[in-house]
Design a protein around this motif. Structure first.
Motif, PDB file in Angstrom:
ATOM      1  N   LEU A   1      52.852  53.534  33.970  1.00 43.23           N
ATOM      2  CA  LEU A   1      53.935  53.700  34.937  1.00 43.23           C
ATOM      3  C   LEU A   1      53.890  55.097  35.550  1.00 43.23           C
ATOM      4  CD1 LEU A   1      56.464  52.597  36.343  1.00 43.23           C
ATOM      5  CD2 LEU A   1      57.803  53.440  34.397  1.00 43.23           C
ATOM      6  N   ALA A   2      53.634  56.108  34.730  1.00 36.12           N
ATOM      7  CA  ALA A   2      53.537  57.474  35.247  1.00 36.12           C
ATOM      8  C   ALA A   2      52.420  57.579  36.291  1.00 36.12           C
ATOM      9  CB  ALA A   2      53.295  58.452  34.094  1.00 36.12           C
ATOM     10  N   ARG A   3      51.297  56.891  36.045  1.00 40.29           N
ATOM     11  CA  ARG A   3      50.190  56.915  37.013  1.00 40.29           C
ATOM     12  C   ARG A   3      50.566  56.183  38.294  1.00 40.29           C
ATOM     13  NH1 ARG A   3      45.611  53.801  38.445  1.00 40.29           N
ATOM     14  NH2 ARG A   3      46.183  52.117  37.024  1.00 40.29           N
TER      15      ARG A   3
ATOM     16  N   THR B   1      41.420  46.738  24.879  1.00 38.92           N
ATOM     17  CA  THR B   1      40.173  46.995  25.590  1.00 38.92           C
ATOM     18  C   THR B   1      40.472  47.250  27.067  1.00 38.92           C
ATOM     19  OG1 THR B   1      39.874  44.662  26.118  1.00 38.92           O
ATOM     20  CG2 THR B   1      38.988  45.441  24.002  1.00 38.92           C
ATOM     21  N   PRO B   2      39.481  47.767  27.826  1.00 43.78           N
ATOM     22  CA  PRO B   2      39.705  47.949  29.269  1.00 43.78           C
ATOM     23  C   PRO B   2      40.155  46.666  29.972  1.00 43.78           C
ATOM     24  CG  PRO B   2      37.738  49.121  28.594  1.00 43.78           C
ATOM     25  CD  PRO B   2      38.196  48.336  27.397  1.00 43.78           C
ATOM     26  N   GLU B   3      39.635  45.508  29.522  1.00 45.97           N
ATOM     27  CA  GLU B   3      40.039  44.240  30.139  1.00 45.97           C
ATOM     28  C   GLU B   3      41.525  43.956  29.908  1.00 45.97           C
ATOM     29  OE1 GLU B   3      35.778  44.447  29.642  1.00 45.97           O
ATOM     30  OE2 GLU B   3      37.418  44.645  28.181  1.00 45.97           O
ATOM     31  N   LEU B   4      42.004  44.230  28.687  1.00 43.93           N
ATOM     32  CA  LEU B   4      43.424  44.011  28.400  1.00 43.93           C
ATOM     33  C   LEU B   4      44.292  45.053  29.102  1.00 43.93           C
ATOM     34  CD1 LEU B   4      43.434  42.981  24.623  1.00 43.93           C
ATOM     35  CD2 LEU B   4      43.398  41.543  26.663  1.00 43.93           C
ATOM     36  N   MET B   5      43.779  46.274  29.214  1.00 47.30           N
ATOM     37  CA  MET B   5      44.518  47.304  29.943  1.00 47.30           C
ATOM     38  C   MET B   5      44.684  46.904  31.413  1.00 47.30           C
ATOM     39  SD  MET B   5      45.766  49.736  28.209  1.00 47.30           S
ATOM     40  CE  MET B   5      46.208  50.670  29.664  1.00 47.30           C
ATOM     41  N   ALA B   6      43.650  46.248  31.964  1.00 48.97           N
ATOM     42  CA  ALA B   6      43.755  45.792  33.350  1.00 48.97           C
ATOM     43  C   ALA B   6      44.893  44.789  33.508  1.00 48.97           C
ATOM     44  CB  ALA B   6      42.431  45.176  33.800  1.00 48.97           C
ATOM     45  N   VAL B   7      45.084  43.932  32.490  1.00 47.49           N
ATOM     46  CA  VAL B   7      46.181  42.968  32.535  1.00 47.49           C
ATOM     47  C   VAL B   7      47.525  43.687  32.496  1.00 47.49           C
ATOM     48  CG1 VAL B   7      47.278  41.027  31.363  1.00 47.49           C
ATOM     49  CG2 VAL B   7      44.779  41.150  31.485  1.00 47.49           C
ATOM     50  N   LEU B   8      47.657  44.692  31.605  1.00 42.57           N
ATOM     51  CA  LEU B   8      48.898  45.464  31.525  1.00 42.57           C
ATOM     52  C   LEU B   8      49.209  46.119  32.867  1.00 42.57           C
ATOM     53  CD1 LEU B   8      48.529  47.264  28.058  1.00 42.57           C
ATOM     54  CD2 LEU B   8      50.098  45.405  28.617  1.00 42.57           C
ATOM     55  N   THR B   9      48.192  46.747  33.460  1.00 43.45           N
ATOM     56  CA  THR B   9      48.394  47.435  34.737  1.00 43.45           C
ATOM     57  C   THR B   9      48.764  46.450  35.838  1.00 43.45           C
ATOM     58  OG1 THR B   9      46.800  49.140  34.108  1.00 43.45           O
ATOM     59  CG2 THR B   9      47.299  48.928  36.450  1.00 43.45           C
ATOM     60  N   HIS B  10      48.091  45.311  35.858  1.00 41.09           N
ATOM     61  CA  HIS B  10      48.330  44.311  36.898  1.00 41.09           C
ATOM     62  C   HIS B  10      49.796  43.865  36.902  1.00 41.09           C
ATOM     63  CE1 HIS B  10      46.790  40.941  39.486  1.00 41.09           C
ATOM     64  NE2 HIS B  10      47.959  40.439  39.106  1.00 41.09           N
ATOM     65  N   GLU B  11      50.291  43.468  35.748  1.00 43.33           N
ATOM     66  CA  GLU B  11      51.669  42.959  35.698  1.00 43.33           C
ATOM     67  C   GLU B  11      52.680  44.078  35.926  1.00 43.33           C
ATOM     68  OE1 GLU B  11      51.905  39.886  35.899  1.00 43.33           O
ATOM     69  OE2 GLU B  11      49.834  39.463  35.340  1.00 43.33           O
ATOM     70  N   LEU B  12      52.372  45.292  35.444  1.00 39.55           N
ATOM     71  CA  LEU B  12      53.278  46.418  35.684  1.00 39.55           C
ATOM     72  C   LEU B  12      53.339  46.740  37.176  1.00 39.55           C
ATOM     73  CD1 LEU B  12      55.082  48.717  34.773  1.00 39.55           C
ATOM     74  CD2 LEU B  12      53.030  50.076  34.288  1.00 39.55           C
TER      75      LEU B  12
ATOM     76  N   GLY C   1      47.194  41.517  45.852  1.00 41.21           N
ATOM     77  CA  GLY C   1      46.139  42.409  46.313  1.00 41.21           C
ATOM     78  C   GLY C   1      46.297  43.812  45.750  1.00 41.21           C
ATOM     79  N   ILE C   2      47.518  44.344  45.800  1.00 39.89           N
ATOM     80  CA  ILE C   2      47.773  45.692  45.266  1.00 39.89           C
ATOM     81  C   ILE C   2      47.601  45.709  43.752  1.00 39.89           C
ATOM     82  CG2 ILE C   2      49.562  47.425  44.910  1.00 39.89           C
ATOM     83  CD1 ILE C   2      48.453  47.548  47.662  1.00 39.89           C
ATOM     84  N   ALA C   3      48.104  44.667  43.076  1.00 39.51           N
ATOM     85  CA  ALA C   3      48.002  44.629  41.609  1.00 39.51           C
ATOM     86  C   ALA C   3      46.549  44.661  41.159  1.00 39.51           C
ATOM     87  CB  ALA C   3      48.713  43.389  41.069  1.00 39.51           C
ATOM     88  N   GLN C   4      45.680  43.951  41.867  1.00 38.43           N
ATOM     89  CA  GLN C   4      44.259  43.979  41.514  1.00 38.43           C
ATOM     90  C   GLN C   4      43.625  45.323  41.847  1.00 38.43           C
ATOM     91  OE1 GLN C   4      42.132  39.962  42.381  1.00 38.43           O
ATOM     92  NE2 GLN C   4      43.978  39.938  43.650  1.00 38.43           N
ATOM     93  N   ARG C   5      44.028  45.925  42.976  1.00 38.82           N
ATOM     94  CA  ARG C   5      43.451  47.204  43.362  1.00 38.82           C
ATOM     95  C   ARG C   5      43.821  48.317  42.381  1.00 38.82           C
ATOM     96  NH1 ARG C   5      39.498  48.462  45.775  1.00 38.82           N
ATOM     97  NH2 ARG C   5      40.265  50.078  47.170  1.00 38.82           N
ATOM     98  N   MET C   6      44.974  48.209  41.736  1.00 37.82           N
ATOM     99  CA  MET C   6      45.420  49.264  40.825  1.00 37.82           C
ATOM    100  C   MET C   6      44.808  49.124  39.434  1.00 37.82           C
ATOM    101  SD  MET C   6      47.065  51.143  42.787  1.00 37.82           S
ATOM    102  CE  MET C   6      47.489  52.352  41.527  1.00 37.82           C
TER     103      MET C   6
END
Length: 754
Positions: free
Chosen positions: A562-564, A616-627, A647-652
């Motif tokens: 969230l901070a990022r 893992t990085p793959e799971l972190m991508a899921v966390l970032t996507h939904e956040l 589109g934005i969720a995938q880009r982040m």
């Protein structure tokens, strides 16, 4: 591109020819209908005088003096201003019967019947009947004899005077006569006098007709033709009780019986009333369309009403019916994609070509019969054709002619498919103006006579967006909507609001799949019995049997991400977000129903990470996507469209490489921007949904590369309530269709370098 467009148009025209050659085909416009349309056009241009000029020599209304004749025609047709006439298919009546549906700006509508008569080679107008009259009555039959219209009070006064005189001679006799006077005083008044004419005079209802057309509150109904006036008021929705005297069976009376029965959940009575309405000749496809959910047999397969063929396609899964409907009136492809009953039919090769599913622009199709039998129209008339659908605009009034492309004049303008009768509420919803929708739909109650499912859903959404949960709850609990699909959507909405009991009741009433009920129970149980770990910005909720360290770790990772994200999408205020942590088996079987989804945001974030020990990085991508979904929802007041969200969720997501849709898909098969939301929200085809995600992410990259500050500008535009087309035009200065074309050219040119 030009050659491609011509090829698509030619292929679509061929598909229309195929649709018209099917076993069931729409009825051609006949000579009586053709002439009736010209008469209506003249009326909309000049008024009742144009109708009077086309009356046959033996028209019943000719017995009236000229001024009364014009008034009688005016009340029957209703006012011209803003009126929209639609030619209907009529069946089983007399030769020359031509039916129209007339809708006024207030939403009030009526059905009219033009009785045409052929004199030599020319068709004339003999009668204009409304739905509140009996079309089976002989036109030369005089009206029923008028009952006495003497004033009851005057009669009672005379009898009372006689009683007083008699009382002086005989108290008993005087008392008897006085009682008779009292009875006469309280007897209901009989109808006022009426001339013995071969039709029912409606002239006295003209002020009522005009008030209903404007949407004003109806005033007193004159005694002459009171039965017709009461039905008009009932039709407008201003009253809900049936008239006491309904001895004369008319189409509108039976339809009103059906609608009132629906509001009282008497579906058997509604069905019987609709069947009685359909038994009155001529049968009209506007009444048939309304009665369709209650009719078991297939009628009107040769109807020109596209709504009937779209309904048949939904009910029967018929590609032939869908192609027939689309040839009669093309609609925006988004509407077809969003309907779960129609979308699978689009995957048929012939249907896909016909609707030009992958074209950047909505297709503008010239019908094979366009202008083959043009009609004469008043000056300053505008005509538009989309497929087989012809629209004639005269001032602020219009005539819609499904299957009427053959009547088009030489200067007709061929236009692309548009929304079917997009009304004011749809427009407001498209601009996220929820408070105005709430105000505009205040008359939509749980017992509203007839409610469009779409209108009910928009009011529900507006109530929730304006924090009127109690009103939304009441609407959901008392809804008289019988459509199971609509009940499911309302149930999902109530479940997301944690209204578990209402949601469960609606799920069961709609025959929802067991998976929906399991999801409801799982979320209800977690809400009631789950353990919550609070972080500065999140409430992380998990099952009591789960290791709390996992939920704690998820909270820490979300705080860091969230901070990022807030560095890119600054928010003035952050509203705490609930995060649900499920076991994988529960998540896949009860929440998503499949293995393809690893995270979910629906106002709350849900993850299936109940036994994860290492992120893992793959799971972190899921966390970032939904956040990111939660961040964008708050930044745009929850107005961002799905394509932008995804589109934005995938880009982040922090990944070494993001997918480029043009590496995997030919440019001409890339979904147009206008269909992305519909595909991702409604598609039952996983591969096409995945295409929608890839296109969205690549389109965001395109915007970032071509337009400086595109993303912040779009966020601000969405927060202000703009829709996708308006927001993208603000950034690029281009329409969605033009932008889709530029996007494809960019993707093709950069395919080898990205």
């Amino acid at each position: 591109m030009l050659r491609h467009t011509k090829a698509v148009a030619a292929a679509t025209a061929l598909q229309i020819v195929i649709a018209l050659s099917l076993g069931a085909h729409p009825r051609r416009i006949n000579d009586a209908e053709r002439e009736a349309v010209t008469i209506v056009a003249a009326f909309l241009a000049r008024g009742p005088e144009a109708l009077a000029e086309r009356l046959s020599a033996d028209a019943p209304v000719r017995v009236l003096p000229p001024s009364e004749l014009l008034a009688e025609l005016a009340v029957r047709t209703g006012p011209r201003d803003g009126a929209r006439w639609t030619l209907q298919t009529a069946s089983g009546g007399r030769d020359g019967d031509v039916a129209f549906r007339v809708t006024y700006p207030s939403g009030y509508e009526d059905g009219l019947l033009f009785r045409m008569q052929k004199n030599g080679l020319r068709w004339s107008l003999r009668e204009v009947l409304t739905l509140a009259e009996d079309p089976m009555r002989r036109a030369d039959t005089p009206s029923p004899p008028a009952r006495s219209r003497k004033n009851n009070k005057a009669i009672a006064l005379v009898i009372a005077i006689v009683a007083v005189l008699l009382f002086m001679k005989s108290r008993v006799l005087g008392a008897i006569v006085l009682a008779i006077a009292a009875i006469a005083f309280f007897l209901p008044r009989s109808k006022p006098p009426q001339r013995n004419l071969p039709f029912v005079e409606l002239r006295s209802l003209l002020p009522l007709r005009e008030a209903l057309a404007r949407g004003d509150a109806p005033k007193d109904i004159p005694e002459i033709a009171r039965d017709v006036g009461e039905l008009w008021v009932l039709q407008s929705g201003a009253r809900s009780s049936m008239p006491d005297d309904d001895a004369t069976r008319t189409p509108l009376l039976e339809v009103m019986h059906a609608r009132v029965a629906i509001t009282k959940d008497r579906m058997a009575d509604a069905k019987a009333a609709y069947q009685r309405a359909m038994a009155i000749a001529p049968q009209r496809d506007d009444i048939y369309y309304e009665a369709l959910p209650f009719l078991e047999d297939s009628q009107f397969e040769d109807s020109r009403d596209p709504r009937i063929h779209y309904a048949r396609a939904m009910r029967d899964g018929s590609n032939d019916a869908l192609r027939m409907a689309w040839s009669l009136e093309p609609v925006m492809r988004e509407e077809l994609v969003r309907d779960s009953r129609l979308f699978p039919l689009l995957l048929d090769a012939r249907t896909m070509v016909m609707v030009s599913l992958y074209s950047a622009e909505e297709p503008a199709i010239s019908h094979p019969l366009l202008g083959s039998q043009p009609i004469a129209l008043p000056s300053r008339t505008r005509t538009f054709a989309k497929g087989g659908f012809l629209t004639i605009e005269i001032g602020d009034a219009a005539i819609d002619i499904p299957g009427g492309a053959s009547l088009a004049p030489a200067n007709v303008r061929v236009i692309s498919a548009t929304r079917r009768k997009q009304d004011e509420v749809e427009t407001l919803a498209d601009h996220n103006r929820w408070a105005e929708i709430v105000k505009l739909t205040e008359d939509i109650t749980p017992r509203t006579t007839i409610v469009s499912p779409r209108l009910l859903l928009l009011r529900m959404r507006a109530l929730l967006r304006t924090d009127r949960l109690d009103d939304a709850r009441q609407l959901a609990e008392g809804s008289a909507i019988t459509d199971p699909a609509t009940k499911l959507v309302i149930a999902d909405t109530m479940a997301n609001q944690r209204e578990w009991e209402i949601a469960e009741k609606l799920y069961r009433a709609a025959g929802a799949p067991e998976q929906r009920l399991r999801q409801l129970e799982l979320r209800r149980k977690l809400t009631k019995d789950g353990i919550t770990i609070e972080t500065p910005h999140f409430n992380v909720r998990h099952d009591p049997t789960m290791n709390p360290a996992i939920a704690t770790r998820i909270g820490e990772l979300l705080e860091a991400e969230l901070a990022r994200l807030l560095q890119t999408f600054p928010l003035r205020d952050w509203r705490r977000v609930t995060v649900n942590v499920f076991y994988w088996d529960d998540f896949r079987s009860s929440i998503t129903g499949g293995d393809h989804i690893l995270g979910l945001y629906d106002g709350e974030i849900s993850f299936p990470f109940g036994v994860v020990n290492q992120f893992t990085p793959e799971l972190m991508a899921v966390l970032t996507h939904e956040l990111t979904h939660a961040v964008i929802a708050q930044a745009t007041s929850d107005n961002a469209p799905r394509w932008f969200q995804e589109g934005i969720a995938q880009r982040m997501e922090v990944q070494p490489q993001h997918a480029n849709v043009f590496h995997e898909t030919p440019p001409e098969r890339v979904l147009p921007i206008s269909l992305l939301d519909a595909v991702m929200e409604s598609s039952t085809d996983f591969s096409m949904t995945a295409d929608g995600y890839r296109v969205s992410q690549t389109f965001i990259r395109y915007l970032e590369e071509r337009y400086a500050s595109a993303i912040p500008t779009l966020i601000a535009a969405f927060a202000a309530g703009n829709n996708s087309e308006e927001a993208l035009r603000e950034v690029t200065g281009k329409s969605l269709g033009s932008l889709s074309g530029d996007f494809r050219q960019w993707g093709f040119a950069s395919k080898q370098t990205q």
